[in-house]
Design an enzyme around this catalytic site. Structure first.
Site, PDB file in Angstrom:
ATOM      1  N   HIS A 124       5.457   6.424   0.908  1.00  0.00           N
ATOM      2  CA  HIS A 124       6.204   5.421   0.152  1.00  0.00           C
ATOM      3  C   HIS A 124       5.373   4.183  -0.097  1.00  0.00           C
ATOM      4  O   HIS A 124       4.361   3.953   0.573  1.00  0.00           O
ATOM      5  CB  HIS A 124       7.511   5.034   0.874  1.00  0.00           C
TER       6      HIS A 124
ATOM      7  N   ARG B  33      -2.275   4.158   5.935  1.00  0.00           N
ATOM      8  CA  ARG B  33      -2.377   3.798   4.518  1.00  0.00           C
ATOM      9  C   ARG B  33      -3.400   4.639   3.759  1.00  0.00           C
ATOM     10  O   ARG B  33      -4.425   5.013   4.315  1.00  0.00           O
ATOM     11  CB  ARG B  33      -2.812   2.332   4.375  1.00  0.00           C
TER      12      ARG B  33
ATOM     13  N   LYS C 260       7.974   4.591  13.725  1.00  0.00           N
ATOM     14  CA  LYS C 260       8.477   3.467  12.937  1.00  0.00           C
ATOM     15  C   LYS C 260       9.360   3.959  11.789  1.00  0.00           C
ATOM     16  O   LYS C 260       9.070   3.735  10.620  1.00  0.00           O
ATOM     17  CB  LYS C 260       7.284   2.669  12.389  1.00  0.00           C
TER      18      LYS C 260
ATOM     19  N   GLN D 102       1.825   4.392   1.859  1.00  0.00           N
ATOM     20  CA  GLN D 102       1.784   4.543   3.312  1.00  0.00           C
ATOM     21  C   GLN D 102       2.788   5.573   3.813  1.00  0.00           C
ATOM     22  O   GLN D 102       3.682   6.001   3.088  1.00  0.00           O
ATOM     23  CB  GLN D 102       2.101   3.201   3.980  1.00  0.00           C
TER      24      GLN D 102
ATOM     25  N   SER E 116       0.820  -1.207   0.000  1.00  0.00           N
ATOM     26  CA  SER E 116       0.000   0.000   0.000  1.00  0.00           C
ATOM     27  C   SER E 116       0.858   1.262   0.000  1.00  0.00           C
ATOM     28  O   SER E 116       2.015   1.239   0.421  1.00  0.00           O
ATOM     29  CB  SER E 116      -0.868   0.007   1.247  1.00  0.00           C
TER      30      SER E 116
ATOM     31  N   HIS F   1       4.591   6.616   7.987  1.00  0.00           N
ATOM     32  CA  HIS F   1       4.605   6.227   9.394  1.00  0.00           C
ATOM     33  C   HIS F   1       4.606   7.469  10.268  1.00  0.00           C
ATOM     34  O   HIS F   1       5.233   8.467   9.934  1.00  0.00           O
ATOM     35  CB  HIS F   1       5.819   5.355   9.679  1.00  0.00           C
TER      36      HIS F   1
ATOM     37  N   LYS G  37      -6.687  -3.130   2.840  1.00  0.00           N
ATOM     38  CA  LYS G  37      -6.662  -2.915   4.298  1.00  0.00           C
ATOM     39  C   LYS G  37      -7.265  -1.560   4.673  1.00  0.00           C
ATOM     40  O   LYS G  37      -7.539  -0.736   3.816  1.00  0.00           O
ATOM     41  CB  LYS G  37      -5.216  -2.964   4.803  1.00  0.00           C
TER      42      LYS G  37
HETATM   43 ZN   LIG Z   1       6.789   1.607   5.442  1.00  0.00          ZN
END
Ligand SMILES: [Zn+2]
Length: 408
Positions: free
Chosen positions: A272, A291, A132, A107, A105, A109, A297
């Site tokens: 990314h 996401r 993350k 996404q 996906s 963080h 998801k």
């Molecule tokens: Zn990632």
């Protein structure tokens, strides 16, 4: 658990995650690495090495397998070291092998503060209160979308892809063009205005987005000499129908191709999507992903809009494809540092430990010498070094490729 942690290397037992985008059958990399036969139809996406509660690795203590998460809590000084135990008392990083047969996906963080807020608000979708940051090192040719294109490149994209520009509308497209040579701050504002409008309109004008996507599909089908982004867009359109925001995002992000040994570091707030290939990945101990697009998801466009940092331009490639004996991948984080060792038969590599470390043997055979004797490890095996072990030497029994994750 009354047993104690010995100052020695431990063979790890890890979990494989079978996410749908993993590689399958003959192309499945993870079973090949582990010397196992792939099960028919099963995707092999990630191998997790670490102590994340979702899938902690296990090591054998007195003939019994114990999870590293529990051991880190019970024997924090032996496992994490004095500093580590005082600082967090949880394992600092998560080390992975990731094998993408299909794109992941789009996404980003969250940073530490955002992660705490998200976790408090919605623990089901944001299972960790930790950030993350992650590093991805290619171990096969690897393609990814990473970071927004520069405003100059985006202006060119809008000229080449009027379907995208029309959906976005004159005002934000002009803003990108007008700010391409302005200060960083102005560029960020223009980019935020453009991408926020894109995400918002994708909710309020679903049919218009679907029509714009279909118009581009139709035009590309008659075009010769498709770009990598075009090919990916068409491939993804077959998989994601309707008003998927990921499809046009393909054209807004940098399309990057990495050779084995080259790496991307993904700071918080950088959009990314890993597309294809095998990588070694290391991240702070967290599973928080925000996401939007190219995924069945849970998607959270509003949060994505809020956490993006709206930096633009090429993302730096770390490391290189040379076979240096030792390469260090330094990321600006306190949780992890990765090293890669290309060792020829008989070569030694000293590991200064005293902090938790995990070594993964990607190829070859090595002997690990430490105060408590020596032990042989083979391709596909991973080794946990507890902090109470202060040093060890890797001795290559044949040409070997080893990745070591530890705390800086
Ligand atoms: Zn990632």
């Amino acid at each position: 658990m009354k047993s104690t942690i010995a100052a020695k290397p431990y063979l790890m037992h890890n979990t494989v995650q079978n996410y749908a985008w993993g590689t399958r059958g003959e192309t499945a990399f993870i079973p090949k690495l582990l010397g196992k036969k792939p099960e028919k139809g099963v995707p092999y996406a990630e191998l997790w090495m670490g102590a994340h509660p979702k899938a902690p690795s296990e090591i054998e203590i007195d003939g019994e397998r114990c999870g590293l998460d529990k051991l880190a809590a019970l024997h924090s000084e032996a496992i994490l070291g004095k500093m580590g135990a005082e600082k967090c008392a949880v394992f600092p990083f998560l080390f992975k092998v990731l094998s993408a047969g299909e794109p992941l996906s789009i996404q980003a963080h969250p940073n530490k503060i955002q992660a705490e807020t998200l976790h408090a608000r919605d623990a089901r979708h944001y299972p960790d209160d930790n950030h993350k940051p992650e590093i991805a090192i290619a171990i096969s040719p690897f393609t990814a979308l990473a970071g927004f294109k520069s405003l100059t490149e985006l202006s060119a994209t809008f000229a080449t892809y009027p379907e995208i520009a029309e959906f976005l509308g004159e005002a934000v497209v002009h803003k990108i063009y007008a700010n391409k040579d302005e200060s960083q701050e102005k560029q960020k504002l223009a980019l935020k205005a453009m991408y926020s409008r894109f995400l918002q309109r994708s909710e309020t004008h679903k049919q218009e987005l679907t029509n714009a996507i279909d118009a581009l599909v139709k035009r590309l089908q008659t075009k010769t000499g498709l770009s990598s982004a075009d090919a990916l867009f068409l491939e993804m359109r077959d998989q994601y129908s309707g008003a998927d925001v990921g499809l046009f995002s393909i054209y807004l992000l940098n399309f990057m191709s990495l050779q084995p040994g080259e790496a991307l570091f993904m700071q918080a707030g950088i959009p990314h999507a890993y597309i294809k290939g095998n990588i070694i990945e290391c991240m702070a101990n967290s599973d928080n992903v925000v996401r939007a697009g190219l995924t069945p998801k849970f998607q959270d466009k509003k949060t994505l809009m809020d956490i993006l940092t709206y930096e633009s331009g090429k993302v730096e490639i770390l490391g290189d494809s040379n076979k240096e004996k030792k390469t260090i991948y330094k990321a600006p984080v306190e949780e992890f540092v990765l090293s890669r060792f290309h060792l020829e038969t008989g070569d030694n590599a000293e590991l200064k430990l005293g902090k938790p470390a995990i070594a993964l043997l990607l190829n070859g055979t090595i002997k690990v010498n430490s105060t408590n004797g020596n032990e042989i490890f083979h391709r596909g095996q991973s080794i946990f070094f507890p902090a109470c072990l202060h040093e060890a030497t890797l001795v290559a029994q044949e040409d070997s490729l080893v990745f070591v994750a530890t705390v800086p």
